[in-house]
Write a protein that holds these residues in place. Structure first.
Motif, PDB file in Angstrom:
ATOM      1  N   ALA A   1       6.517  12.449   6.556  1.00 57.10           N
ATOM      2  CA  ALA A   1       6.364  13.806   6.359  1.00 57.10           C
ATOM      3  C   ALA A   1       5.533  14.018   4.924  1.00 57.10           C
ATOM      4  O   ALA A   1       4.754  14.952   4.911  1.00 57.10           O
ATOM      5  N   LEU A   2       5.802  12.987   3.793  1.00 54.84           N
ATOM      6  CA  LEU A   2       5.084  13.355   2.758  1.00 54.84           C
ATOM      7  C   LEU A   2       3.654  12.861   2.933  1.00 54.84           C
ATOM      8  O   LEU A   2       2.646  13.586   2.292  1.00 54.84           O
TER       9      LEU A   2
ATOM     10  N   TYR B   1       0.900  -1.178  -0.042  1.00 55.07           N
ATOM     11  CA  TYR B   1       0.022   0.195  -0.047  1.00 55.07           C
ATOM     12  C   TYR B   1       0.962   1.246   0.079  1.00 55.07           C
ATOM     13  O   TYR B   1       0.379   2.479   0.029  1.00 55.07           O
ATOM     14  N   LEU B   2       2.149   1.033   0.130  1.00 55.94           N
ATOM     15  CA  LEU B   2       2.898   2.270   0.113  1.00 55.94           C
ATOM     16  C   LEU B   2       4.146   2.157  -0.992  1.00 55.94           C
ATOM     17  O   LEU B   2       5.310   2.355  -0.764  1.00 55.94           O
ATOM     18  N   LYS B   3       3.926   1.906  -2.441  1.00 54.77           N
ATOM     19  CA  LYS B   3       4.962   1.543  -3.131  1.00 54.77           C
ATOM     20  C   LYS B   3       5.260   3.034  -3.764  1.00 54.77           C
ATOM     21  O   LYS B   3       6.534   3.139  -3.785  1.00 54.77           O
ATOM     22  N   ASN B   4       4.698   3.891  -3.781  1.00 51.15           N
ATOM     23  CA  ASN B   4       4.906   5.081  -4.466  1.00 51.15           C
ATOM     24  C   ASN B   4       4.085   6.341  -4.130  1.00 51.15           C
ATOM     25  O   ASN B   4       3.177   6.218  -3.189  1.00 51.15           O
TER      26      ASN B   4
ATOM     27  N   HIS C   1       8.033   2.338  -0.822  1.00 52.47           N
ATOM     28  CA  HIS C   1       9.132   1.367  -1.348  1.00 52.47           C
ATOM     29  C   HIS C   1      10.025   2.242  -2.019  1.00 52.47           C
ATOM     30  O   HIS C   1      11.367   1.940  -2.340  1.00 52.47           O
ATOM     31  N   GLU C   2       9.734   3.263  -2.832  1.00 47.42           N
ATOM     32  CA  GLU C   2      10.720   4.017  -3.473  1.00 47.42           C
ATOM     33  C   GLU C   2      11.758   4.716  -2.665  1.00 47.42           C
ATOM     34  O   GLU C   2      13.079   4.430  -3.230  1.00 47.42           O
ATOM     35  N   ILE C   3      11.560   4.998  -1.466  1.00 47.19           N
ATOM     36  CA  ILE C   3      12.363   5.521  -0.770  1.00 47.19           C
ATOM     37  C   ILE C   3      13.354   4.472  -0.077  1.00 47.19           C
ATOM     38  O   ILE C   3      14.594   4.683   0.146  1.00 47.19           O
TER      39      ILE C   3
END
Length: 400
Positions: free
Chosen positions: A78-79, A11-14, A43-45
């Motif tokens: 933060a995002l 649920y948090l890929k990008n 995931h990206e981070i």
């Protein structure tokens, strides 16, 4: 009513995933009085952070490792707060909730402390509290950090402090009855007690954190694990107190751990200190032992067998070769094995479970090696080539 939700994994890929979560929260924000979002790393981070970490994995200290891997969660939190604000939801980022009043002994005993003052203050102001997932709560090794573990334990700890429910949304869509990687079945328990859930997670390979389930049990936190964005909770698993399970099945589920190895060490002195030193050495190496057995060879010597992950083979061999006390012992290992475990809290009151397990394996001509039991589980090592046949046969034998 307050609620803690943890998001991670699929649920948090990008950024698109992050925006989807923010939009969903904005739509359903009014359903609860206060909301806490605990974010694992996007995931990206995380991928970028992991590439950097691999360059220093052998040299960096544990405090620095914690700082490095928590940085991905901090950025994600933060995002997430910014995304919520863009959808008209006031949010407040909370980066650190760890207390500092525990002494070294308490920490070694596995205790943890959080300070929820900032969270409570944000909730009282009507804001969504967004908390960075990895807070170092519980004991997590290097492989856990690489796997982004820790956010679930953080979420359940916050729920315990607030006295509210917790929902975990990640790769696990619930507690699976049988490992889906083996049979393809994605059936999950609708309800399961903490004890069974922990046993299935610890004996198998699950994306759930045993630490989170344990904290839930100790603090009586209502815990739900399932698919996100399911308004009616038609899927997923409620992990509840054992007293709420009306009928306890002898066997409720099956878990599988791939690529294990059985080490056998012969010629060990029967004096207890020799065996103690062996397992102290394995502990220092960070080896997670699954099964242990000991056989008496003579009045002076004994043999010890234990199973662990196949990835531990090089470290164990190197350590024992360099140890003057162990270098001359007869040590060998058997690999290409897996550990199959049947789990059920009803084993304590049902007879014949072990007989059914081994009769089923025998009828299917599946050879088994090391065996271990607990009050609610029976685990056996078998050839990995027989894994699927064993799981299917045991599932049929216990009507899973």
């Amino acid at each position: 009513m307050n609620l803690v939700q943890k998001y991670g994994g699929c649920y948090l890929k990008n950024m698109d995933d992050l925006k989807r979560i923010a939009a969903y929260v904005a739509k359903h924000r009014s359903r609860v009085d206060g909301l806490v979002l605990v974010c694992a790393s996007m995931h990206e981070i995380a991928a970028e952070m992991m590439d950097r970490a691999k360059q220093f994995a052998h040299d960096i200290t544990e405090p620095e490792m914690d700082a490095l891997f928590s940085a991905a969660e901090l950025q994600t939190a933060a995002l997430m707060a910014s995304a919520l604000e863009s959808y008209g939801v006031h949010a407040h980022v909370i980066t650190d909730i760890r207390g500092d009043s525990l002494d070294l002994v308490q920490k070694e005993e596995g205790k943890h402390e959080i300070v929820a003052d900032d969270i409570i203050s944000a909730l009282e102001d009507g804001k969504v509290a967004v908390v960075a997932g990895f807070q170092g709560i519980g004991e997590f090794c290097m492989s856990d950090r690489l796997g982004r573990y820790g956010a679930a334990a953080t979420a359940v700890s916050i729920a315990a402090a607030l006295g509210c429910e917790c929902e975990l949304y990640g790769n696990a869509q619930g507690v699976y009855v049988v490992d889906p990687k083996v049979t393809g079945s994605t059936a999950v328990f609708r309800r399961i007690c903490h004890e069974e859930a922990m046993e299935l997670v610890m004996l198998g390979e699950s994306d759930l954190e045993a630490e989170a389930i344990e904290i839930s049990k100790e603090n009586n936190v209502p815990l739900y694990v399932g698919p996100a964005f399911d308004e009616n909770r038609t899927g997923g698993t409620y992990i509840v107190d054992r007293s709420l399970i009306v009928e306890e099945a002898a066997v409720s589920g099956i878990s599988v751990s791939d690529e294990i190895v059985i080490f056998t060490i012969k010629g060990i002195s029967r004096q207890g200190d020799a065996v103690a030193e062996i397992f102290a050495t394995l502990g220092d190496l960070g080896v997670n032992i699954d099964v242990i057995s000991q056989q008496t060879c003579s009045s002076e010597q004994t043999a010890v067998s234990f199973s662990c992950s196949a990835r531990d083979i090089p470290a164990i061999e190197q350590s024992f070769k360099s140890n003057a006390r162990f270098c001359n012992l007869d040590m060998n290992y058997q690999d290409h094995l897996c550990l199959v475990s049947v789990v059920g809290v009803g084993m304590a009151t049902h007879v014949g479970v072990a007989g059914t397990v081994f009769k089923t394996l025998a009828e299917n001509e599946i050879r088994h090696y090391n065996i271990t039991t607990s009050e609610i589980s029976i685990s056996t090592a078998i050839d990995i080539a027989d894994q699927t046949r064993a799981v299917i046969a045991l599932s049929e034998a216990f009507s899973l």
